[in-house]
Every structure is written in C-alpha cells, then in structure tokens.
Design an enzyme around this catalytic site. Sequence first.
Site, PDB file in Angstrom:
ATOM      1  CE  LYS A 180      -1.686   1.681   4.003  1.00  0.00           C
ATOM      2  NZ  LYS A 180      -1.476   3.098   4.328  1.00  0.00           N
ATOM      3  CG  ASN A 181       2.219   2.794   3.512  1.00  0.00           C
ATOM      4  OD1 ASN A 181       1.080   3.165   3.219  1.00  0.00           O
ATOM      5  ND2 ASN A 181       2.592   2.527   4.752  1.00  0.00           N
ATOM      6  NE  ARG A 235       0.188  10.930   9.775  1.00  0.00           N
ATOM      7  CZ  ARG A 235      -0.208   9.840   9.120  1.00  0.00           C
ATOM      8  NH1 ARG A 235      -1.428   9.388   9.293  1.00  0.00           N
ATOM      9  NH2 ARG A 235       0.593   9.210   8.283  1.00  0.00           N
ATOM     10  NE  ARG A 293      -6.909   4.810   5.435  1.00  0.00           N
ATOM     11  CZ  ARG A 293      -6.203   5.771   5.985  1.00  0.00           C
ATOM     12  NH1 ARG A 293      -6.477   6.162   7.197  1.00  0.00           N
ATOM     13  NH2 ARG A 293      -5.222   6.337   5.342  1.00  0.00           N
ATOM     14  CB  CYS A 306      -4.186   6.630  10.789  1.00  0.00           C
ATOM     15  SG  CYS A 306      -4.842   5.205   9.906  1.00  0.00           S
ATOM     16  CG  ASP A 335       2.963   1.602   9.810  1.00  0.00           C
ATOM     17  OD1 ASP A 335       2.732   2.544  10.591  1.00  0.00           O
ATOM     18  OD2 ASP A 335       3.150   1.764   8.592  1.00  0.00           O
TER      19      ASP A 335
HETATM   20  C1  EPZ Z   1       4.192   6.937   6.516  1.00  0.00           C
HETATM   21  O1  EPZ Z   1       3.507   8.066   7.044  1.00  0.00           O
HETATM   22  C2  EPZ Z   1       3.186   5.807   6.471  1.00  0.00           C
HETATM   23  N1  EPZ Z   1       2.064   6.223   5.643  1.00  0.00           N
HETATM   24  C3  EPZ Z   1       2.702   5.455   7.880  1.00  0.00           C
HETATM   25  O2  EPZ Z   1       1.927   4.284   7.774  1.00  0.00           O
HETATM   26  C4  EPZ Z   1       3.912   5.154   8.766  1.00  0.00           C
HETATM   27  O3  EPZ Z   1       3.474   4.990  10.099  1.00  0.00           O
HETATM   28  C5  EPZ Z   1       4.940   6.275   8.693  1.00  0.00           C
HETATM   29  O4  EPZ Z   1       5.292   6.557   7.326  1.00  0.00           O
HETATM   30  C6  EPZ Z   1       6.229   5.950   9.435  1.00  0.00           C
HETATM   31  O5  EPZ Z   1       6.790   4.771   8.913  1.00  0.00           O
HETATM   32  C7  EPZ Z   1       2.147   6.167   4.324  1.00  0.00           C
HETATM   33  O6  EPZ Z   1       3.158   5.781   3.761  1.00  0.00           O
HETATM   34  C8  EPZ Z   1       0.951   6.570   3.556  1.00  0.00           C
HETATM   35  P1  EPZ Z   1       6.537  10.290   8.224  1.00  0.00           P
HETATM   36  P2  EPZ Z   1       4.141   9.518   6.893  1.00  0.00           P
HETATM   37  O7  EPZ Z   1       6.501  11.500   7.381  1.00  0.00           O
HETATM   38  O8  EPZ Z   1       4.895   9.588   5.621  1.00  0.00           O
HETATM   39  C9  EPZ Z   1       7.253  13.734  11.497  1.00  0.00           C
HETATM   40  C10 EPZ Z   1      -0.011   2.991   7.849  1.00  0.00           C
HETATM   41  O9  EPZ Z   1      -0.586   2.455   8.830  1.00  0.00           O
HETATM   42  N2  EPZ Z   1       7.156  14.677  10.377  1.00  0.00           N
HETATM   43  O10 EPZ Z   1       7.648   9.312   8.031  1.00  0.00           O
HETATM   44  O11 EPZ Z   1       3.045  10.499   7.132  1.00  0.00           O
HETATM   45  C11 EPZ Z   1       5.919  13.069  11.795  1.00  0.00           C
HETATM   46  O12 EPZ Z   1       5.114  13.891  12.623  1.00  0.00           O
HETATM   47  C12 EPZ Z   1       0.509   4.395   7.960  1.00  0.00           C
HETATM   48  O13 EPZ Z   1       0.137   2.419   6.753  1.00  0.00           O
HETATM   49  C13 EPZ Z   1       7.421  16.022  10.580  1.00  0.00           C
HETATM   50  O14 EPZ Z   1       7.698  16.455  11.710  1.00  0.00           O
HETATM   51  O15 EPZ Z   1       5.141   9.516   8.124  1.00  0.00           O
HETATM   52  C14 EPZ Z   1       6.362  11.773  12.463  1.00  0.00           C
HETATM   53  O16 EPZ Z   1       6.623  11.999  13.819  1.00  0.00           O
HETATM   54  C15 EPZ Z   1       0.111   5.035   9.259  1.00  0.00           C
HETATM   55  N3  EPZ Z   1       7.330  16.880   9.506  1.00  0.00           N
HETATM   56  C16 EPZ Z   1       7.681  11.447  11.746  1.00  0.00           C
HETATM   57  O17 EPZ Z   1       8.108  12.670  11.138  1.00  0.00           O
HETATM   58  C17 EPZ Z   1       7.041  16.451   8.250  1.00  0.00           C
HETATM   59  O18 EPZ Z   1       6.997  17.279   7.332  1.00  0.00           O
HETATM   60  C18 EPZ Z   1       7.567  10.391  10.666  1.00  0.00           C
HETATM   61  O19 EPZ Z   1       6.520  10.744   9.754  1.00  0.00           O
HETATM   62  C19 EPZ Z   1       6.787  15.085   8.042  1.00  0.00           C
HETATM   63  C20 EPZ Z   1       6.849  14.204   9.125  1.00  0.00           C
END
Ligand code: EPZ
Length: 427
Positions: free
Chosen positions: A29-30, A130, A406, A125, A314
């Site tokens: 998915k991701n 985020r 999802r 989610c 995850d």
């Molecule tokens: C991806 O989310 C996945 N979603 C999530 O999976 C997964 O939990 C996450 O990566 C971490 O592995 C998808 O790929 C669609 P991040 P993403 O940007 O990209 C902070 C699932 O269940 N951050 O790596 O949104 C953020 O707050 C989903 O399949 C900033 O501060 O996650 C977090 O603490 C749920 N500023 C950390 O970084 C930013 O601009 C990691 O977030 C971006 C992120």
Amino acid sequence: MKKEGIPLEKFVIKGGHKLTGEVSISGSKNAVLPILAASVLAEGVCVIDNIPTSLSDVSYMLEALRKLGAGVELINENTVRIDTTEISSTYVDYEITGHLRASYYFIGSLLGRKGHAKVALPGGCNLGPRPIDQHIKGFQALGAKVSGADPSCVDVSSKSLFGSSVYFDVVSVGATINVMIAASKAVGTTIIENVAKEPHIVDVANFLNSMGADIRGAGTDTIKVNGVSKMHGCSYTVIPDQIEAGTFMVAAAATKGDVLVNNVIPKHLESITAKLIESGADVEVFDDSVRVSMTDRSDICTIKTAPHPGFPTDMQPLMAVLLSTSKGTSLISESIWSNRFKYVEQLQRMGAVINVDGNLAIIHGVKKLLGTQVRADDLRAGAAMVVAGLCAEGTTEIEEIHFIDRGYENLVSKLRSLGADITRVEY
Ligand code: EPZ
C-alpha cells in the site's frame, strides 16, 4: 459513524483457531499510493501491476487521477493502466484528501508536471500531529513558492524547479518521497539528506527511474536526483507489502499456528523476523517466503520503533497483541508517533494488562485474551484487534472496520483460508 444509506459493517471472529496453511501477500500500500501519484509525471501510459485495487486508499488515489484528467482503466484485479498524457487540473479537493494522508503526494507530482499544485490538507489515521513542514521545506528549496491565501490547502507553484540541497530535520517517509518526485523534473541535481530508507522509498525511486528519472541512492541516507526534462510511461510491478506480511507472521505466532507467508521480500522483514524469534517463534526464511510457527505462550520482548531498518511503528500494535499473553513483562517504546497506543484501551477490554507511560507501553503478559466488543481506532490498531480476536477465547466483534479496509486486501478470505472463523456482517 454511520453514513446515510451505507450500512455499517463489523468483523465477528470466533477465536481459538490456530492459523495453518499458506497465504500470499499483496502489493505494498505505502508504495502503491505514491506510485499512483507519481504516474502524473509520465505524460504517457503506465501499466502498473500488483496493485491492491480493493483497498479504499487505492480507490481514492485512482479517483483523484481521474479528476485530474488521467485515463484510468482496471485491466484486471491487480493491474491498472493509467494514461497521464492529458492532465487538465492541478487541484485535488478535500473530498479525496480528507480520506487519506497519501493524497499529499500529488503536491510533488503536480508541481513537477505542471509547475502548480493545490491540494487540500490531507486526512489519514490520527497518530498524533502529522505536520508536512519538511515537504514544504523541500519544495521551497527547489524554488517553489507557497501561497498562504487558503489555509485549508497547500498551494505551491514554480515556473521551473531547480536542483538544490535539502536536509530533512526529521526522517520522514512522506517528505522523502514527495521531494524525490518533484526533484525528478527539476533543472539540475538535487541532493536530499537525512532521508527515510523504507523499502517503499526504493520502490518509488525504481518506478520513477522506469519513467525516465535519474535517481540514485534510494535506500541510503542520501538521495541524488539528476533532474530530467521529460519522462515517459512504463510497465512496473509493485513490491509486496511489508506490513501485511508482518501482520500474517504475527497472527501465525499469536494463534500458535504454522503459516507459510508467500510473495514476500524477506530482507524487508528482518526486524520483524528478529523480534518474532526473540518472542519464541520459529521463523524459516526462504527466497520469497517465510514460515512462522509457535507452540507456546510467547517469551518477553523489548521493542523500540524506529525508521527503517529499525522496527516499523506500523507493526507495534500487532506485536503488542502477541506480547499481551507472554510469560512476563514486555516493553514497547514508540518513537515515531505521539498517539499510537489508542489500541491499548481496546486490548484492556479483552483482558490484557498494559500500562502506558508516555511513549512506553508496559505489557504484563496474561494467560489468555477474552473476546468482547472492540473497535478499530486506526488501520494498524484495527489489524491488531483482528489478531487479538483470532487468539482470544470466545467471540470478538470489531467495529469501525473501514479503517482496516484501507490497508488489507481480501483480509477475510485470506484468514478464512488459514482456518480462521471470521465473518464480515452488516449491522
Ligand atoms: C508513513 O507516514 C506511512 N504512511 C505510515 O503508515 C507510517 O506509520 C509512517 O510513514 C512511518 O513509517 C504512508 O506511507 C501513507 P513520516 P508519513 O513523514 O509519511 C514527522 C499505515 O498504517 N514529520 O515518516 O506520514 C511526523 O510527525 C501508515 O500504513 C514532521 O515532523 O510519516 C512523524 O513523527 C500510518 N514533519 C515522523 O516525522 C514532516 O513534514 C515520521 O513521519 C513530516 C513528518
């Protein structure tokens, strides 16, 4: 929440059946979600295989592509033909973005293709705050201007993007992919540092390269993107889903079963395999499958989530289910999201003894879980409830299963083929 005219559905699981047999894992998915958004750059036809088309997140991305002017055709259950020769709009509205986080990948692809993107702020989610500041920082480094006129949208534009240096302050999957997508079309070379290294980052880079991009270093800390002026269509097969595979591996162990999980890339599963072995499971690794079995209550285990190659956030709700019936006290510390222990309340309703202290869950193993009514709080929390229901004594009913839809293709039929007693019912 009940939508008018749409019946609510729940899972009803009669627990206590060991999962046995073989299961085949669907496309990631991701990886698929950003790949679909990135297809906008092709200006041609992409035929993409191994797409879990029945996932609701995938449906919304395909709908977004149609609204942008792309031709979208389902060739079969897992293959989609996308023609992005014409892209007539640069706007993705909240009717799409309100449903899923990954809609933000259209910012990078529309900016790269059309020099403009207006994308309503994304839903997804609720795992804690985020922010998308790192995405914006990357686009700005490439020369894009961000308009603050409409606070409900990200509105970015640039006559031309220029290669630059980007250093992320946090390791972000989304920002890494989004900036990589946009930089593919920049003039000159972009160096992106402190990037995420998840398997889906590499898959998206491979897809972009198949469309004519020149990206090196995906999977390491630094990605180098030599911008190209034009990209083209391609044929591509998406990698298997790391988290779906991990879910079935944990389900096999938690039900004291014996399951061969097929169509996986074992290298992507190493951290999950390691923690399952520490928990007392037997894991046999083959070329493109893993076999997981377990005969006893699990051993205690300590888990700290971390960006790849660390233990995936995850997967932590799923491991919490396994450890909730372990022979002692286990610890899970969550370092990515601030609100990822919501499922604990549901597990407690099933008899689990878990204390949460900030980002730490202290799990005191009990002999068994007991079926009851619970709810899916988010996608992986919902998957964890399914696994809890499979190993609990009695009947578990899980509400809010739209979250689970999802991310898990054909979940009920896959589980039933392994001997689970799970049904989807309207209520
Ligand atoms: C991806 O989310 C996945 N979603 C999530 O999976 C997964 O939990 C996450 O990566 C971490 O592995 C998808 O790929 C669609 P991040 P993403 O940007 O990209 C902070 C699932 O269940 N951050 O790596 O949104 C953020 O707050 C989903 O399949 C900033 O501060 O996650 C977090 O603490 C749920 N500023 C950390 O970084 C930013 O601009 C990691 O977030 C971006 C992120």
